[in-house]
Scaffold this motif. Structure first.
Motif, short mmCIF file in Angstrom:
data_model
loop_
_atom_site.label_atom_id
_atom_site.label_comp_id
_atom_site.label_asym_id
_atom_site.label_seq_id
_atom_site.Cartn_x
_atom_site.Cartn_y
_atom_site.Cartn_z
N GLU A 142 -23.49 -2.88 31.61
CA GLU A 142 -22.92 -1.90 29.94
C GLU A 142 -21.86 -1.53 29.79
OE1 GLU A 142 -25.41 0.29 26.11
OE2 GLU A 142 -26.36 -1.69 27.47
N THR A 173 -26.43 -1.53 34.53
CA THR A 173 -26.62 -2.72 33.79
C THR A 173 -25.36 -3.41 34.06
OG1 THR A 173 -26.25 -1.62 31.29
CG2 THR A 173 -28.69 -1.04 32.46
N GLU A 187 -18.65 0.73 28.06
CA GLU A 187 -18.70 0.68 26.25
C GLU A 187 -16.84 1.60 25.84
OE1 GLU A 187 -19.43 6.04 24.58
OE2 GLU A 187 -21.07 4.32 25.80
#
Length: 175
Positions: free
Chosen positions: A120, A118, A122
């Protein structure tokens, strides 16, 4: 005296090195890409992840992408188009990429975990004892899960990061 021609792609000085390369190592072009840093082979993906060549922006910070090269067919796709001046990468135990982000004039330097599917992101580490990182560059994940990384002042020396608050150091982050 003319240089000697080498028939093998690798030269060794110790016969024991064959335990690493095998008896018949070969060099093979698998794709022509804009690779710069951080190659990470992911066997279950049959892919190689890497950061692209940096392209300078108006603020002098480098625009860098994280890309994926499928080894079976040479297909290249972009995982993260603008990866905060990403540099070195490694594979985390959970399969995400550990990414050294050098940052920019306004964006902080950090180590992040990036989901390969994805994109994404962190945050993993962005400071030491309350002081911001300089320009994380290279990273390795040890078998025990500890993350070792270098943090030189490259970004400041290249004019796209503020003056460093920390020295050029090697760090260990134990999740």
């Amino acid at each position: 005296m003319a240089p000697a021609l080498v028939s093998a792609p690798f030269g060794t000085h110790d016969p024991g090195f064959a335990e690493v390369t095998g008896e018949a190592p070969r060099l093979e072009l698998v794709g022509e890409v804009d690779a710069h840093e951080g190659p990470v082979h992911v066997a279950d993906d049959d892919a190689l992840y890497f950061t692209s060549l940096p392209r300078p922006r108006a603020d002098r910070s480098p625009e860098v992408a994280i890309r994926r090269l499928t080894l079976g067919d040479g297909h290249v796709e972009t995982v993260v188009a603008d990866a905060n001046a990403a540099n070195g990468m490694a594979l985390a135990p959970d399969g995400r990429l550990v990414v050294c982000e050098q940052g920019g004039p306004e964006s902080p330097a950090a180590l992040t975990l990036v989901d390969r599917r994805t994109g994404e992101r962190e945050l993993l580490v962005d400071s030491f004892r309350g002081l911001p990182l300089n320009s994380p560059n290279d990273v390795v994940v040890a078998p025990d899960g500890a993350v070792w990384f270098t943090d030189p002042s490259y970004g400041h020396l290249q004019g796209f990061r503020p003056a460093p608050a920390l020295g050029d150091h090697v760090y260990r982050h134990d999740p």
